[in-house]
Design a protein around this motif. Structure first.
Motif, PDB file in Angstrom:
ATOM      1  N   VAL A  23      39.369  46.029  34.466  1.00  0.00           N
ATOM      2  CA  VAL A  23      39.970  45.765  33.252  1.00  0.00           C
ATOM      3  C   VAL A  23      39.897  44.247  32.809  1.00  0.00           C
ATOM      4  N   LEU A  24      40.124  43.383  33.566  1.00  0.00           N
ATOM      5  CA  LEU A  24      39.999  41.676  33.320  1.00  0.00           C
ATOM      6  C   LEU A  24      38.628  41.551  32.980  1.00  0.00           C
ATOM      7  N   ALA A  25      37.651  42.116  33.575  1.00  0.00           N
ATOM      8  CA  ALA A  25      36.088  42.015  33.198  1.00  0.00           C
ATOM      9  C   ALA A  25      35.838  42.463  31.666  1.00  0.00           C
ATOM     10  N   GLN A  26      36.271  43.670  31.409  1.00  0.00           N
ATOM     11  CA  GLN A  26      36.066  44.322  30.137  1.00  0.00           C
ATOM     12  C   GLN A  26      36.704  43.662  29.048  1.00  0.00           C
ATOM     13  N   THR A  27      37.730  42.885  29.270  1.00  0.00           N
ATOM     14  CA  THR A  27      38.372  42.288  28.175  1.00  0.00           C
ATOM     15  C   THR A  27      37.709  41.035  27.408  1.00  0.00           C
ATOM     16  N   GLY A  28      36.873  40.582  28.139  1.00  0.00           N
ATOM     17  CA  GLY A  28      35.959  39.356  27.309  1.00  0.00           C
ATOM     18  C   GLY A  28      35.644  38.384  28.592  1.00  0.00           C
ATOM     19  N   ALA A  29      34.968  37.273  28.207  1.00  0.00           N
ATOM     20  CA  ALA A  29      34.315  36.495  29.273  1.00  0.00           C
ATOM     21  C   ALA A  29      34.948  35.078  28.942  1.00  0.00           C
ATOM     22  N   THR A  30      36.022  35.009  28.987  1.00  0.00           N
ATOM     23  CA  THR A  30      36.746  33.634  28.865  1.00  0.00           C
ATOM     24  C   THR A  30      36.878  32.873  30.102  1.00  0.00           C
ATOM     25  N   TRP A  31      37.091  31.591  30.429  1.00  0.00           N
ATOM     26  CA  TRP A  31      37.108  31.014  31.692  1.00  0.00           C
ATOM     27  C   TRP A  31      38.519  31.269  32.339  1.00  0.00           C
ATOM     28  N   LEU A  32      39.426  31.517  31.564  1.00  0.00           N
ATOM     29  CA  LEU A  32      40.657  32.094  32.420  1.00  0.00           C
ATOM     30  C   LEU A  32      40.747  33.369  32.936  1.00  0.00           C
ATOM     31  N   LEU A  33      40.162  34.375  32.215  1.00  0.00           N
ATOM     32  CA  LEU A  33      39.760  35.615  32.925  1.00  0.00           C
ATOM     33  C   LEU A  33      38.984  35.593  34.168  1.00  0.00           C
ATOM     34  N   SER A  34      37.869  34.777  33.885  1.00  0.00           N
ATOM     35  CA  SER A  34      36.803  34.707  35.192  1.00  0.00           C
ATOM     36  C   SER A  34      37.628  34.191  36.433  1.00  0.00           C
ATOM     37  N   VAL A  35      38.516  33.225  36.058  1.00  0.00           N
ATOM     38  CA  VAL A  35      39.501  32.507  37.378  1.00  0.00           C
ATOM     39  C   VAL A  35      40.329  33.867  37.687  1.00  0.00           C
ATOM     40  N   ALA A  36      40.750  34.673  36.877  1.00  0.00           N
ATOM     41  CA  ALA A  36      41.522  35.649  37.241  1.00  0.00           C
ATOM     42  C   ALA A  36      40.858  36.832  37.915  1.00  0.00           C
ATOM     43  N   VAL A  37      39.689  37.040  37.661  1.00  0.00           N
ATOM     44  CA  VAL A  37      39.151  37.993  38.622  1.00  0.00           C
ATOM     45  C   VAL A  37      38.735  37.420  39.872  1.00  0.00           C
ATOM     46  N   LEU A  38      38.477  35.952  39.882  1.00  0.00           N
ATOM     47  CA  LEU A  38      38.089  35.534  41.132  1.00  0.00           C
ATOM     48  C   LEU A  38      39.463  35.551  42.203  1.00  0.00           C
ATOM     49  N   LEU A  39      40.701  35.251  41.338  1.00  0.00           N
ATOM     50  CA  LEU A  39      41.721  35.316  42.053  1.00  0.00           C
ATOM     51  C   LEU A  39      42.016  36.683  42.639  1.00  0.00           C
ATOM     52  N   VAL A  40      41.772  37.552  41.931  1.00  0.00           N
ATOM     53  CA  VAL A  40      42.138  39.092  42.146  1.00  0.00           C
ATOM     54  C   VAL A  40      40.884  39.427  43.435  1.00  0.00           C
ATOM     55  N   ALA A  41      39.851  38.943  43.430  1.00  0.00           N
ATOM     56  CA  ALA A  41      39.025  39.073  44.449  1.00  0.00           C
ATOM     57  C   ALA A  41      39.306  38.439  45.679  1.00  0.00           C
ATOM     58  N   VAL A  42      39.737  37.000  45.825  1.00  0.00           N
ATOM     59  CA  VAL A  42      40.508  36.757  47.014  1.00  0.00           C
ATOM     60  C   VAL A  42      41.885  37.348  47.402  1.00  0.00           C
ATOM     61  N   GLY A  43      42.485  37.828  46.634  1.00  0.00           N
ATOM     62  CA  GLY A  43      43.472  38.667  47.108  1.00  0.00           C
ATOM     63  C   GLY A  43      43.314  40.135  47.879  1.00  0.00           C
ATOM     64  N   LYS A  44      41.934  40.664  47.309  1.00  0.00           N
ATOM     65  CA  LYS A  44      41.475  41.831  47.991  1.00  0.00           C
ATOM     66  C   LYS A  44      40.820  41.350  49.308  1.00  0.00           C
TER      67      LYS A  44
END
Length: 85
Positions: A23-44
């Motif tokens: 969902v985060l990746a589909q919303t757009g390619a901003t810097w903040l969303l990229s950081v959010a995706v990486l943080l979710v990956a670290v959480g996983k």
């Protein structure tokens, strides 16, 4: 809590985090969303390390190495994304 119930909860959390990254990746390619995706990956990665690999009872050094490896990868990917802009 039984082991099978704990693993089921871990599996459900991983599925939810995977949906969150999509969902985060589909919303757009901003810097903040990229950081959010990486943080979710670290959480996983943390959830996999402590939950499925059952390293929550392992020595702290091993747990630290496993989780820090995910953090290092997230930082490298983040720096790569920054250098592409």
């Amino acid at each position: 809590m039984s082991a099978s119930r704990f693993l089921l909860i871990c599996w459900a959390a991983l599925a939810a985090l995977s949906v969150c990254t999509v969902v985060l990746a589909q919303t757009g390619a901003t810097w903040l969303l990229s950081v959010a995706v990486l943080l979710v990956a670290v959480g996983k990665a943390w959830l996999i390390t402590d939950g499925f690999m059952e390293m929550r009872h392992a020595p702290r050094l091993w747990r630290w190495l496993m989780v820090s490896w995910a953090v290092v990868l997230a930082v490298v990917v983040g720096l790569t994304l920054v250098s592409l802009d």
